[in-house]
Write a protein that holds these residues in place. Structure first.
Motif, PDB file in Angstrom:
ATOM      1  N   GLU A  90      18.020 -39.068 -14.733  1.00 47.61           N
ATOM      2  CA  GLU A  90      18.713 -38.423 -15.799  1.00 47.61           C
ATOM      3  C   GLU A  90      19.370 -39.515 -16.801  1.00 47.61           C
ATOM      4  O   GLU A  90      19.179 -39.119 -18.556  1.00 47.61           O
TER       5      GLU A  90
ATOM      6  N   LEU B 172      17.071 -42.211 -18.016  1.00 49.84           N
ATOM      7  CA  LEU B 172      16.481 -42.180 -19.689  1.00 49.84           C
ATOM      8  C   LEU B 172      17.081 -41.906 -20.210  1.00 49.84           C
ATOM      9  O   LEU B 172      16.696 -41.785 -21.468  1.00 49.84           O
ATOM     10  N   ASP B 173      18.423 -40.601 -20.256  1.00 47.66           N
ATOM     11  CA  ASP B 173      19.258 -41.078 -21.521  1.00 47.66           C
ATOM     12  C   ASP B 173      20.050 -41.984 -22.062  1.00 47.66           C
ATOM     13  O   ASP B 173      19.943 -42.586 -23.579  1.00 47.66           O
TER      14      ASP B 173
ATOM     15  N   GLN C 243       8.675 -36.428 -21.384  1.00 48.34           N
ATOM     16  CA  GLN C 243       8.771 -34.224 -21.395  1.00 48.34           C
ATOM     17  C   GLN C 243      10.323 -34.888 -22.213  1.00 48.34           C
ATOM     18  O   GLN C 243      10.657 -34.145 -22.470  1.00 48.34           O
ATOM     19  N   TRP C 244      10.905 -35.386 -21.402  1.00 48.85           N
ATOM     20  CA  TRP C 244      12.562 -35.857 -21.113  1.00 48.85           C
ATOM     21  C   TRP C 244      12.653 -36.123 -22.734  1.00 48.85           C
ATOM     22  O   TRP C 244      14.234 -35.581 -23.312  1.00 48.85           O
TER      23      TRP C 244
ATOM     24  N   THR D 179      12.580 -33.487 -25.698  1.00 47.02           N
ATOM     25  CA  THR D 179      13.372 -32.541 -24.933  1.00 47.02           C
ATOM     26  C   THR D 179      15.046 -32.623 -25.970  1.00 47.02           C
ATOM     27  O   THR D 179      15.539 -32.410 -26.473  1.00 47.02           O
ATOM     28  N   TRP D 180      14.561 -34.654 -25.543  1.00 46.33           N
ATOM     29  CA  TRP D 180      16.318 -35.422 -26.021  1.00 46.33           C
ATOM     30  C   TRP D 180      15.819 -35.375 -27.569  1.00 46.33           C
ATOM     31  O   TRP D 180      16.711 -35.298 -27.735  1.00 46.33           O
TER      32      TRP D 180
END
Length: 379
Positions: free
Chosen positions: A304, A307-308, A371-372, A375-376
């Motif tokens: 995470e 990804l962020d 997916q991330w 959502t992000w």
């Protein structure tokens, strides 16, 4: 256990540092072969004229053709000999830098990157291509560059995408060094010198290299977004200085003396897709890093965090982000096979990796990243 750590003789970065280029030329003599693309020379012509005047040196223009090929290297070596050059300068991006390394062959060499897109400036290796631009071979030299001179003002003027790509390349440094350390795999610092000449026993990474690789990742998380924004408005700030150092020095020392693993091998495999060719090396390596983390079943918090970070600076997190749309099963297997050839760095992972493992990890990283991202973006 045999360990090795290598580095350039001197690394200097700061605003206006190109004005000091003549000082470093003078440590070798008066005449330098300048290997640079015409566009890059044009960008820094004023600084080159000023340093030439101040230090009484001479630049021999190379009319560099833009490709790091054996033919171009041979031509430039003849020009250097004919002009009695005391040193070689590689100014610009990766191709000019690698060509300068090949021409110098471990001799006096000054590297002046004009972008912070890769960690090539500090290393003792180069990639050779055919005159048409196809991969030819890797070359290794007896020494790293004598001096790496980074003018942060010049880098701040370059398109931000180069800096972000450099962050993608740097992102893999810690994770690949960690895997190499866990598997006790050899590192590039212990490789033989010359064009595949000579033999020496393999060497493992040092604690120093691993600490630098870790600092590289910590710097990206701390200053990445701030540096990107600074570059967007062409301003040199402490954050930009830190990221230039991470992309050029920390990542360079980290990959060469700390090791490469799955992320770079995945990058190499993905090049079978035509769509990836318009993306930079570091952009593809960023996605390769996510694939490596899936392969090693990294903790959710770590995935995470990565990804962020990628989404915050604009790095790819899924296949579509690097031009791969709806790949077939057969194409994914071809990419995975290329990533798993015996010479690839993927075998530095601390467990055996099969083609099937890689296909599964690419698919999972792609699904997770997509997916991330959705959502992000929604938040």
């Amino acid at each position: 256990m045999r360990k090795a750590f290598i580095s350039p003789g001197k690394y200097v970065q700061g605003e206006g540092e190109l004005l000091n280029l003549g000082y470093f030329v003078n440590t070798f003599g008066k005449t330098a072969l300048l290997i640079a693309h015409a566009d890059d020379v044009k960008r820094v012509q004023n600084q080159l004229d000023a340093t030439k005047e101040t230090y009484g040196i001479q630049f021999i223009q190379s009319n560099f053709g833009g490709e790091c090929s054996r033919e171009e290297v041979k031509r430039l070596q003849a020009l250097a000999a004919e002009s009695n050059c005391d040193c070689t300068i590689g100014l610009g991006g990766g191709k000019a830098i690698d060509t300068a390394k090949c021409v110098a062959q471990g001799g006096p060499l000054i590297i002046c990157p004009t972008i912070a897109a890769t960690d090539a400036p500090t290393s003792h290796s180069a990639v050779l291509y055919t005159p048409e631009g196809a991969f030819d071979d890797y070359a290794y030299f007896s020494q790293n560059p004598s001096v790496v001179l980074v003018d942060t003002k010049v880098i701040a003027q370059a398109p931000t995408r180069f800096l972000v790509s450099g962050m993608g390349d740097s992102l893999s440094t810690y994770f690949e060094a960690r895997a190499t350390r866990s598997s006790y795999s050899p590192v590039n610092a212990g490789l033989p010198c010359g064009y595949r000449e000579g033999h020496c026993p393999p060497a493992r990474g040092t604690n120093t290299a691993f600490a630098l690789a870790k600092l590289c990742y910590q710097t990206l998380l701390a200053d990445g977004i701030k540096a990107k924004l600074s570059c967007d408005i062409n301003q040199v700030t402490p954050a930009l200085e830190n990221i230039i150092e991470a992309n050029s020095l920390l990542s360079g020392l980290g990959f060469e003396s700390g090791g490469l693993a799955a992320a770079h091998a995945i990058h190499d495999g993905l090049t079978i897709f035509e769509g990836t060719h318009q993306y930079y090396h570091g952009e593809k390596v960023a996605f390769g890093t996510l694939v490596q983390l899936i392969l090693e079943n990294a903790p959710a918090e770590e995935l995470e965090e990565v990804l962020d970070f990628c989404l915050s600076v604009g790095l790819p997190v899924c296949l579509a982000d690097i031009g791969v749309i709806a790949p077939s099963e057969d194409e994914l297997y071809q990419a995975a096979e290329k990533a798993c050839i015996p010479e690839e760095s993927i075998h530095a992972m601390p467990f055996p990796v099969t083609v099937e493992n890689v296909v599964a990890a690419i698919k999972a990283a792609d699904a997770l990243g997509a997916q991330w991202k959705s959502t992000w973006n929604h938040h």
